[in-house]
Design a protein around this motif. Structure first.
Motif, short mmCIF file in Angstrom:
data_model
loop_
_atom_site.label_atom_id
_atom_site.label_comp_id
_atom_site.label_asym_id
_atom_site.label_seq_id
_atom_site.Cartn_x
_atom_site.Cartn_y
_atom_site.Cartn_z
N ARG A 163 0.84 -1.19 0.00
CA ARG A 163 0.00 0.00 0.00
C ARG A 163 0.88 1.24 0.00
O ARG A 163 1.83 1.33 0.77
CB ARG A 163 -0.91 0.01 1.24
N ILE A 164 0.58 2.17 -0.88
CA ILE A 164 1.26 3.46 -0.87
C ILE A 164 0.62 4.29 0.23
O ILE A 164 -0.57 4.60 0.17
CB ILE A 164 1.16 4.16 -2.23
N SER A 165 1.40 4.65 1.25
CA SER A 165 0.79 5.22 2.44
C SER A 165 0.99 6.71 2.63
O SER A 165 0.13 7.39 3.18
CB SER A 165 1.31 4.49 3.68
N LEU A 166 2.11 7.27 2.20
CA LEU A 166 2.38 8.69 2.39
C LEU A 166 2.98 9.25 1.10
O LEU A 166 4.18 9.18 0.88
CB LEU A 166 3.34 8.92 3.56
N ILE A 167 2.13 9.80 0.24
CA ILE A 167 2.54 10.23 -1.09
C ILE A 167 3.19 11.60 -0.99
O ILE A 167 2.53 12.63 -0.96
CB ILE A 167 1.34 10.23 -2.05
N SER A 168 4.53 11.60 -0.94
CA SER A 168 5.26 12.84 -0.73
C SER A 168 5.53 13.60 -2.01
O SER A 168 5.71 14.83 -1.99
CB SER A 168 6.58 12.57 -0.01
N SER A 169 5.56 12.89 -3.16
CA SER A 169 5.86 13.58 -4.41
C SER A 169 5.60 12.66 -5.60
O SER A 169 5.62 11.43 -5.46
CB SER A 169 7.32 14.04 -4.45
N PHE A 170 5.35 13.27 -6.74
CA PHE A 170 5.41 12.59 -8.03
C PHE A 170 6.68 13.05 -8.73
O PHE A 170 7.29 14.04 -8.35
CB PHE A 170 4.19 12.94 -8.88
N GLY A 171 7.06 12.34 -9.76
CA GLY A 171 8.23 12.73 -10.52
C GLY A 171 8.14 12.23 -11.94
O GLY A 171 7.34 11.34 -12.26
N GLU A 172 9.00 12.77 -12.80
CA GLU A 172 8.96 12.49 -14.23
C GLU A 172 10.36 12.13 -14.69
O GLU A 172 11.33 12.81 -14.33
CB GLU A 172 8.45 13.74 -14.95
N ASP A 173 10.50 11.07 -15.49
CA ASP A 173 11.81 10.74 -16.03
C ASP A 173 12.00 11.37 -17.40
O ASP A 173 11.14 12.11 -17.90
CB ASP A 173 12.05 9.22 -16.03
N ALA A 174 13.13 11.08 -18.03
CA ALA A 174 13.45 11.71 -19.31
C ALA A 174 12.52 11.30 -20.43
O ALA A 174 12.46 11.96 -21.47
CB ALA A 174 14.90 11.39 -19.69
#
Length: 388
Positions: free
Chosen positions: A358-369
């Motif tokens: 379970r993803i419990s604490l979503i601190s950030s999203f991000g993007e790769d190249a």
């Protein structure tokens, strides 16, 4: 980390998890990861940032991090407050040639530092080689913002929090003489230092800082530029009632007022104990595209985590959708923008849970190249959004 029936006109609700979308674990064991990303010039790798002051390069094929950190400045970073630390990183557009990148962190004592580093080998960085190009005081330990990135115009954007405490007690977000609660725009193309970017909205205005390009933010926790359109998206954390998502078409951010503390979400900011703190809609007000109220329901939360418009190729069902989440009520949603309004709201929380976890604490999203999206969980893992 920052801080719900939705009242957005024309919003279409769809709480059914979208088929064909899922997550896979990329790497685990990080200490409070709060950011993930990559320079446009490097494929097959991501950079993961730990709040205490370390950045690691991870090989996407093996899921292993490098033996040595890309950057380690732990002794320089303040972590007494939950929201303090190393909070943002931006690679220069010419990173492949120059090795230059920028970080946003709280130094010992709490002051925010925007520092330029240069990596000589693309793998490691001398922690004592940084050049502080901009700094400002933080009156409290919370609401540090922390996001920074380069826009389509090649300028460095910095989104700052209002300085903390609650309800912006000194109304700093509306004060053009303070860098707090603002969107700053810096020209860092010179060999040293910076210049306020040419065309900044408040350059030459009496009493205003020339670095300010827009204002009225509370605690922008993760912003992004749409890689295809250049639109600018902000996840701005609310006070006691509302969370909000803002989008500025074509990044026409100059001079805009996002409303805080006069407005929370899209309403007059509620007072506390009979004290009036909200106000009328200000001049040049830019209303949020989407708001949600505080609570623990499916369309509610307590602390928004802004995300990205998906422009990758591996998950066609998400193409053109803005993916975002709530940190404390760990839900993951998406929507589309049409005509300045949000539409086609979807809840992906169930579909994006990892197998057996379970993803419990979503601190950030991000993007790769390649434009693929990642999720950092403050408890340690990093996930990639994939087609299933």
């Amino acid at each position: 980390m920052k801080f719900a029936l939705t009242l957005v006109s024309g919003l279409l609700f769809n709480s059914i998890a979208q088929a064909g979308v899922g997550t896979e674990l990329v790497a685990d064991g990080f200490e409070r990861p709060v950011w993930v990303g990559a320079p446009d010039s490097v494929k097959g790798k991501i950079w993961v940032m730990e709040q205490a002051g370390t950045v690691w390069i991870v090989d996407l094929k093996t899921g292993k991090k490098a033996e040595e950190p890309f950057l380690k400045i732990v002794p320089k970073v303040e972590r007494k407050g939950n929201e303090q630390g190393l909070l943002g990183l931006a690679f220069a557009p010419d990173f492949a040639e120059s090795g230059r990148y920028y970080v946003n962190y709280n130094e010992k004592g709490g002051e925010t530092q925007i520092v330029r580093f240069v990596t000589e080998d693309g793998k490691t960085t001398d922690p004592d080689s940084g050049e502080t190009i901009f700094q400002y005081d933080q009156p409290y330990a919370n609401h540090n913002g922390g996001w920074l990135d380069f826009g389509p115009d090649g300028l460095l954007y910095v989104a700052t929090g209002d300085g903390g405490s609650a309800n912006d007690p000194k109304n700093l977000s509306q004060d053009l003489g303070s860098p707090l609660g603002k969107l700053l725009r810096l020209d860092v193309t010179g060999k040293e230092g910076y210049k306020p970017a040419e065309g900044n909205a408040f350059a030459g205005v009496d009493g205003a800082l020339p670095e300010i390009h827009a204002f009225g933010l509370r605690n922008p926790w993760r912003c992004s530029f749409d890689a295809e359109t250049g639109d600018f998206w902000i996840g701005d954390v609310g006070q006691n009632a509302w969370e909000e998502i803002n989008v500025v078409k074509g990044n026409k951010t100059g001079g805009l007022n996002f409303g805080w503390r006069l407005r929370e979400g899209d309403i007059k900011t509620p007072g506390r104990k009979g004290k009036e703190i909200g106000g009328k809609i200000p001049e040049n007000y830019h209303a949020p595209i989407y708001v949600y109220a505080h609570g623990s329901g499916g369309t509610q939360g307590l602390s928004v985590t802004g995300g990205y418009v998906y422009r990758g190729s591996a998950v066609p069902d998400l193409k053109g959708r803005y993916i975002f989440a709530d940190y404390q009520n760990p839900r993951i949603w998406s929507l589309r923008e049409k005509g300045g309004k949000s539409t086609d709201f979807q809840d992906h929380t169930k579909a994006l849970q990892p197998d057996g976890g379970r993803i419990s604490l979503i601190s950030s999203f991000g993007e790769d190249a390649s434009g693929e999206l990642y999720i950092t969980d403050l408890t340690g893992p990093v996930y990639k959004i994939v087609e299933k």
